[in-house]
Design a protein around this motif. Structure first.
Motif, PDB file in Angstrom:
ATOM      1  N   LEU A  69     -28.026 -49.064  -7.567  1.00 55.20           N
ATOM      2  CA  LEU A  69     -27.069 -49.963  -8.205  1.00 55.20           C
ATOM      3  C   LEU A  69     -25.639 -49.435  -8.132  1.00 55.20           C
ATOM      4  O   LEU A  69     -24.689 -50.217  -8.128  1.00 55.20           O
ATOM      5  CB  LEU A  69     -27.462 -50.185  -9.669  1.00 55.20           C
ATOM      6  N   LEU A  70     -25.479 -48.130  -8.045  1.00 55.22           N
ATOM      7  CA  LEU A  70     -24.149 -47.531  -8.014  1.00 55.22           C
ATOM      8  C   LEU A  70     -23.534 -47.513  -6.617  1.00 55.22           C
ATOM      9  O   LEU A  70     -22.311 -47.652  -6.476  1.00 55.22           O
ATOM     10  CB  LEU A  70     -24.226 -46.104  -8.559  1.00 55.22           C
ATOM     11  N   ALA A  71     -24.346 -47.382  -5.593  1.00 59.76           N
ATOM     12  CA  ALA A  71     -23.853 -47.250  -4.218  1.00 59.76           C
ATOM     13  C   ALA A  71     -22.920 -48.396  -3.783  1.00 59.76           C
ATOM     14  O   ALA A  71     -21.860 -48.131  -3.207  1.00 59.76           O
ATOM     15  CB  ALA A  71     -25.018 -47.112  -3.249  1.00 59.76           C
ATOM     16  N   PRO A  72     -23.260 -49.654  -4.038  1.00 58.73           N
ATOM     17  CA  PRO A  72     -22.337 -50.730  -3.629  1.00 58.73           C
ATOM     18  C   PRO A  72     -20.969 -50.649  -4.313  1.00 58.73           C
ATOM     19  O   PRO A  72     -19.950 -50.942  -3.684  1.00 58.73           O
ATOM     20  CB  PRO A  72     -23.066 -52.011  -4.039  1.00 58.73           C
ATOM     21  N   PHE A  73     -20.938 -50.234  -5.568  1.00 63.07           N
ATOM     22  CA  PHE A  73     -19.660 -50.101  -6.264  1.00 63.07           C
ATOM     23  C   PHE A  73     -18.799 -49.025  -5.614  1.00 63.07           C
ATOM     24  O   PHE A  73     -17.612 -49.219  -5.375  1.00 63.07           O
ATOM     25  CB  PHE A  73     -19.870 -49.770  -7.750  1.00 63.07           C
TER      26      PHE A  73
ATOM     27  N   MET B 149     -17.480 -50.216  -2.207  1.00 61.94           N
ATOM     28  CA  MET B 149     -16.420 -51.224  -2.267  1.00 61.94           C
ATOM     29  C   MET B 149     -15.151 -50.713  -2.931  1.00 61.94           C
ATOM     30  O   MET B 149     -14.052 -51.176  -2.610  1.00 61.94           O
ATOM     31  CB  MET B 149     -16.911 -52.475  -3.001  1.00 61.94           C
ATOM     32  N   LEU B 150     -15.262 -49.751  -3.828  1.00 62.05           N
ATOM     33  CA  LEU B 150     -14.060 -49.222  -4.483  1.00 62.05           C
ATOM     34  C   LEU B 150     -13.333 -48.193  -3.623  1.00 62.05           C
ATOM     35  O   LEU B 150     -12.168 -47.904  -3.868  1.00 62.05           O
ATOM     36  CB  LEU B 150     -14.431 -48.603  -5.834  1.00 62.05           C
ATOM     37  N   TRP B 151     -13.993 -47.656  -2.612  1.00 54.15           N
ATOM     38  CA  TRP B 151     -13.372 -46.694  -1.704  1.00 54.15           C
ATOM     39  C   TRP B 151     -12.736 -47.470  -0.545  1.00 54.15           C
ATOM     40  O   TRP B 151     -13.155 -47.402   0.599  1.00 54.15           O
ATOM     41  CB  TRP B 151     -14.428 -45.718  -1.218  1.00 54.15           C
ATOM     42  N   VAL B 152     -11.692 -48.204  -0.840  1.00 55.43           N
ATOM     43  CA  VAL B 152     -11.056 -49.130   0.088  1.00 55.43           C
ATOM     44  C   VAL B 152     -10.505 -48.429   1.327  1.00 55.43           C
ATOM     45  O   VAL B 152     -10.583 -48.962   2.436  1.00 55.43           O
ATOM     46  CB  VAL B 152      -9.942 -49.938  -0.617  1.00 55.43           C
ATOM     47  N   SER B 153      -9.990 -47.238   1.174  1.00 58.51           N
ATOM     48  CA  SER B 153      -9.402 -46.555   2.334  1.00 58.51           C
ATOM     49  C   SER B 153     -10.419 -46.281   3.438  1.00 58.51           C
ATOM     50  O   SER B 153     -10.052 -46.085   4.590  1.00 58.51           O
ATOM     51  CB  SER B 153      -8.736 -45.244   1.901  1.00 58.51           C
ATOM     52  N   SER B 154     -11.717 -46.316   3.115  1.00 61.60           N
ATOM     53  CA  SER B 154     -12.739 -46.078   4.132  1.00 61.60           C
ATOM     54  C   SER B 154     -12.941 -47.286   5.051  1.00 61.60           C
ATOM     55  O   SER B 154     -13.455 -47.142   6.162  1.00 61.60           O
ATOM     56  CB  SER B 154     -14.068 -45.713   3.476  1.00 61.60           C
ATOM     57  N   TYR B 155     -12.542 -48.468   4.607  1.00 59.41           N
ATOM     58  CA  TYR B 155     -12.744 -49.660   5.435  1.00 59.41           C
ATOM     59  C   TYR B 155     -11.478 -50.512   5.611  1.00 59.41           C
ATOM     60  O   TYR B 155     -11.546 -51.621   6.160  1.00 59.41           O
ATOM     61  CB  TYR B 155     -13.894 -50.518   4.897  1.00 59.41           C
ATOM     62  N   ALA B 156     -10.339 -50.007   5.220  1.00 61.49           N
ATOM     63  CA  ALA B 156      -9.089 -50.755   5.344  1.00 61.49           C
ATOM     64  C   ALA B 156      -8.517 -50.595   6.750  1.00 61.49           C
ATOM     65  O   ALA B 156      -7.501 -49.937   6.963  1.00 61.49           O
ATOM     66  CB  ALA B 156      -8.089 -50.299   4.294  1.00 61.49           C
TER      67      ALA B 156
ATOM     68  N   LEU C  25     -21.165 -57.385   4.970  1.00 63.96           N
ATOM     69  CA  LEU C  25     -22.383 -56.606   5.169  1.00 63.96           C
ATOM     70  C   LEU C  25     -22.855 -56.000   3.853  1.00 63.96           C
ATOM     71  O   LEU C  25     -24.051 -55.983   3.562  1.00 63.96           O
ATOM     72  CB  LEU C  25     -22.142 -55.508   6.212  1.00 63.96           C
ATOM     73  N   TRP C  26     -21.917 -55.552   3.042  1.00 62.40           N
ATOM     74  CA  TRP C  26     -22.285 -54.977   1.750  1.00 62.40           C
ATOM     75  C   TRP C  26     -22.844 -56.014   0.784  1.00 62.40           C
ATOM     76  O   TRP C  26     -23.568 -55.662  -0.148  1.00 62.40           O
ATOM     77  CB  TRP C  26     -21.114 -54.212   1.144  1.00 62.40           C
ATOM     78  N   VAL C  27     -22.538 -57.271   0.970  1.00 65.44           N
ATOM     79  CA  VAL C  27     -23.164 -58.311   0.147  1.00 65.44           C
ATOM     80  C   VAL C  27     -24.673 -58.293   0.390  1.00 65.44           C
ATOM     81  O   VAL C  27     -25.477 -58.325  -0.551  1.00 65.44           O
ATOM     82  CB  VAL C  27     -22.571 -59.708   0.453  1.00 65.44           C
ATOM     83  N   LEU C  28     -25.069 -58.216   1.656  1.00 60.45           N
ATOM     84  CA  LEU C  28     -26.495 -58.162   1.993  1.00 60.45           C
ATOM     85  C   LEU C  28     -27.135 -56.853   1.543  1.00 60.45           C
ATOM     86  O   LEU C  28     -28.245 -56.845   0.988  1.00 60.45           O
ATOM     87  CB  LEU C  28     -26.678 -58.352   3.500  1.00 60.45           C
ATOM     88  N   ILE C  29     -26.440 -55.741   1.785  1.00 59.76           N
ATOM     89  CA  ILE C  29     -26.962 -54.438   1.380  1.00 59.76           C
ATOM     90  C   ILE C  29     -27.114 -54.367  -0.144  1.00 59.76           C
ATOM     91  O   ILE C  29     -28.126 -53.870  -0.656  1.00 59.76           O
ATOM     92  CB  ILE C  29     -26.043 -53.305   1.896  1.00 59.76           C
ATOM     93  N   SER C  30     -26.133 -54.891  -0.862  1.00 61.72           N
ATOM     94  CA  SER C  30     -26.191 -54.883  -2.331  1.00 61.72           C
ATOM     95  C   SER C  30     -27.366 -55.697  -2.851  1.00 61.72           C
ATOM     96  O   SER C  30     -28.034 -55.295  -3.807  1.00 61.72           O
ATOM     97  CB  SER C  30     -24.903 -55.452  -2.920  1.00 61.72           C
TER      98      SER C  30
END
Length: 89
Positions: free
Chosen positions: A28-32, A35-42, A60-65
């Motif tokens: 449950l914590l991994a998706p948060f 998504m909060l580590w924006v610099s990794s995918y910006a 993709l994270w919508v499906l993974i979540s």
């Protein structure tokens, strides 16, 4: 008028940390965190069928979540059934 019961009166109601619950919490914590580590995918590259990385990574994270939430639910549900003495599926 009676006050709240002391914690020792109902020991079966206390939350116990088990490996299953830790795994469910991580699921449950991994998706948060992702998504909060924006610099990794910006970024724009790599693109997927013309869609910049920034957008398709989030989709993709919508499906993974969804999968991780379902896994966490099933793990906790199975643990609760086993704790009650039922058959775990």
């Amino acid at each position: 008028m009676s006050g709240p019961e002391p914690a020792s009166a109902a020991p079966e109601r206390r939350r116990i940390v088990t490996p299953t619950r830790v795994v469910a919490g991580v699921c449950l914590l991994a998706p948060f965190v992702a998504m909060l580590w924006v610099s990794s995918y910006a970024k724009i590259e790599p693109t997927l069928i013309g869609i910049p990385f920034f957008y398709w990574y989030q989709m993709l994270w919508v499906l993974i979540s969804t999968a991780m939430t379902m896994l966490a639910y099933k793990l906790v549900q199975r643990e609760q059934r086993a704790r009650k003495g039922g058959v775990a599926k």
